[in-house]
Design a protein around this motif. Sequence first.
Motif, short mmCIF file in Angstrom:
data_model
loop_
_atom_site.label_atom_id
_atom_site.label_comp_id
_atom_site.label_asym_id
_atom_site.label_seq_id
_atom_site.Cartn_x
_atom_site.Cartn_y
_atom_site.Cartn_z
N LYS A 92 0.81 -1.22 0.00
CA LYS A 92 0.00 0.00 0.00
C LYS A 92 0.84 1.27 0.00
O LYS A 92 0.43 2.30 -0.53
N SER A 146 -2.30 -2.82 15.41
CA SER A 146 -2.20 -3.01 13.97
C SER A 146 -0.92 -3.76 13.62
O SER A 146 -0.91 -4.66 12.76
N MET A 199 -6.20 7.03 9.92
CA MET A 199 -6.34 5.59 9.73
C MET A 199 -4.95 4.97 9.81
O MET A 199 -4.05 5.37 9.07
N ASN A 249 -13.84 -1.56 9.72
CA ASN A 249 -13.14 -1.51 8.44
C ASN A 249 -13.25 -2.80 7.64
O ASN A 249 -12.53 -3.01 6.67
N LYS A 299 -2.85 1.69 9.18
CA LYS A 299 -3.08 0.52 8.32
C LYS A 299 -1.81 -0.30 8.13
O LYS A 299 -0.70 0.25 8.08
N MET A 356 -5.99 -2.78 10.88
CA MET A 356 -6.52 -1.44 10.62
C MET A 356 -7.14 -0.87 11.89
O MET A 356 -7.85 -1.57 12.60
N ARG A 357 -6.86 0.39 12.16
CA ARG A 357 -7.46 1.06 13.30
C ARG A 357 -7.70 2.53 12.96
O ARG A 357 -6.90 3.15 12.23
#
Length: 666
Positions: free
Chosen positions: A116, A184, A156, A235, A158, A168-169
Amino acid sequence: MFKKILIANRGEIACRVIKTARKMGIATVAIYSDADRNALHVKMADEAVHIGPAPANQSYIVIDKVMEAIKQTGAEAVHPGYGFLSENAKFAEALAAANVAFIGPPKGAIEKMGDKITSKKIAQDAGVSTVPGYMGLIADANEAVKISNQIGYPVMIKASAGGGGKGMRIAWSDEEAREGFQSSKNEAASSFGDDRIFIEKFVTQPRHIEIQVLADSHGNCIYLGERECSIQRRNQKVIEEAPSPFLDEATRVAMGEQACALASAVGYTSAGTVEFIVDGGRNFYFLEMNTRLQVEHPVTELITGVDLVEQMIRVAYGEKLALAQKDVKLNGWAMESRLYAEDPYRNFLPSIGRLTRYRPPAEETRDTYVVRNDTGVFEGGEISMYYDPMIAKLCTWAPSRGEAIEAMRVALDSFELEGIGHNLPFLSAVMDHPKFVSGEITTAFIAEEYPEGFDGVELDEAALTRVASAAAAMHRVAEIRRARISGRMDNHERKVGADWVVTAQGTRHAVSIDADRTGATVTHDDGTSHRVTSDWTPGDTLARLDIDGTPLVLKVDKISGGFRLRTRGAEMKVHVRTPRQAELAVLMPEKLPPDTSKLLLCPMPGLIVKVDVATGDEVQEGQALCTVEAMKMENILRAERKGTVSKINAAAGDNLAVDDVIMEFE
């Protein structure tokens, strides 16, 4: 075409791939862990190879073990499904070295888009609008807090190699950023073997809309419309649909062309998904590209008629796409409800155990509707604590969105599932929610509409009247059966009374029944009448009725003096009594539940990761007490009120069952 492929996955997606491979005349190989020895995908495949213990990091994501299974069976290609090794460039590289085809994108595309952080940089360089964030590696929680302040809360957090809601938080404060970073990181390491974390701005009031792309190795790339995935919890997507009720044709084309341009820029082949956040003005921002098949791919298949798994296999074999962009037509509307092994009445915490009853609605394909159920479980099977809690993906198609929703309502009501906690009632509630029905939804839908969690559905007066009419008619049938068995009657219509009192959800319905050979007319004390027809017989756990020409589906369990009925997300005890019995019932005292206000109970079967307090500590409302891990998700349990810890009954490393007492308070 390939003669044999191995599916490097488990559960419903492995079963899904096997179905298409069988249709294409391709033999299949399943792999399985200790926990999956008797799993459905193992039974469906032509061959199966055991690859290790239950934890995924000792079986399904160990590349050497999967490669050994390939060598052992002579598989020519591998479909990775999603999760596990599906976006692992090292796995793709190992397959290439062994001259085994990967039914997915090239290693380079996985590296560029599967990560990502890298994908965002590439998107920015390509002129794609992206959400503000920090793309570099983050060393520790302190740096995470510093970066979060620079971006501005909410943020966020990730996992770079993440997916499926794992790692994810959302953080709204320094404390949440600190906690979220560590959780995470832990989840990312456990689920993906990669604990790198990045942080981006959390866009409020967003819609999550994604574009399905399909590309071959001959330079062709097409998009197959979009999917709306805004109904999410923690999420993780819960309900998806295609197309989106929000997009217009111009935005759809713009997003699709941009998705294909991005795919082409990295030499992408196979099926992939480009995810966007879309704001209220239909401005869209690139989030990430998933270099694999998506969980929600069935809704795209239902509106396009394209078998995405088949296309992935053909592309991997070197074939050109048979479709051009002009050939892609969106037909009708499709819904997907993800059925999870999680208890909505316990804040959706994971649930494990044996499926004592598993009867999904029949799969059907008709001109006016389609019902499809992608699953990897069966009645009598076990839901394990080691893997994702998904049980099935229930899908419906119809010519319009309203009709697709109605088809889903009936399908959900017809889905019988017992033995574990599950989210069927919640899915039904969403299908009836005015905001969802109108299409006015964002990714904050669940948080905003169910801020205190889900505690069931209260049916409105009209729906209750329908249920009461049905219960009265069903009770009459049960009474006739009882009288026949006892030998008390020759002419049963004269022996079974006509007047009854139905109580449900705190309401009282005095009714009179006039029955004939085709059904019953139930007249209420306000003078209204309802015609009830059904072929239900006592002992059936599912009742399909017709009330005044409109279908009603009830899940039925017998209780003393009536039924336990479930429909449209509501669960209720419905008593049907004679007028005299109803008078006496009012005088009966109600049983009060036990007081557990001074106990911290384990809300799910899971592992205690850590305990944050000690005996004698004074705790404040909202303070973290301990962390429980289940199905690869860490859950922080917090104090509901101020108090003092008087006793701790569990320690890190302990495995607990539901309602085990973790600690006690003065």
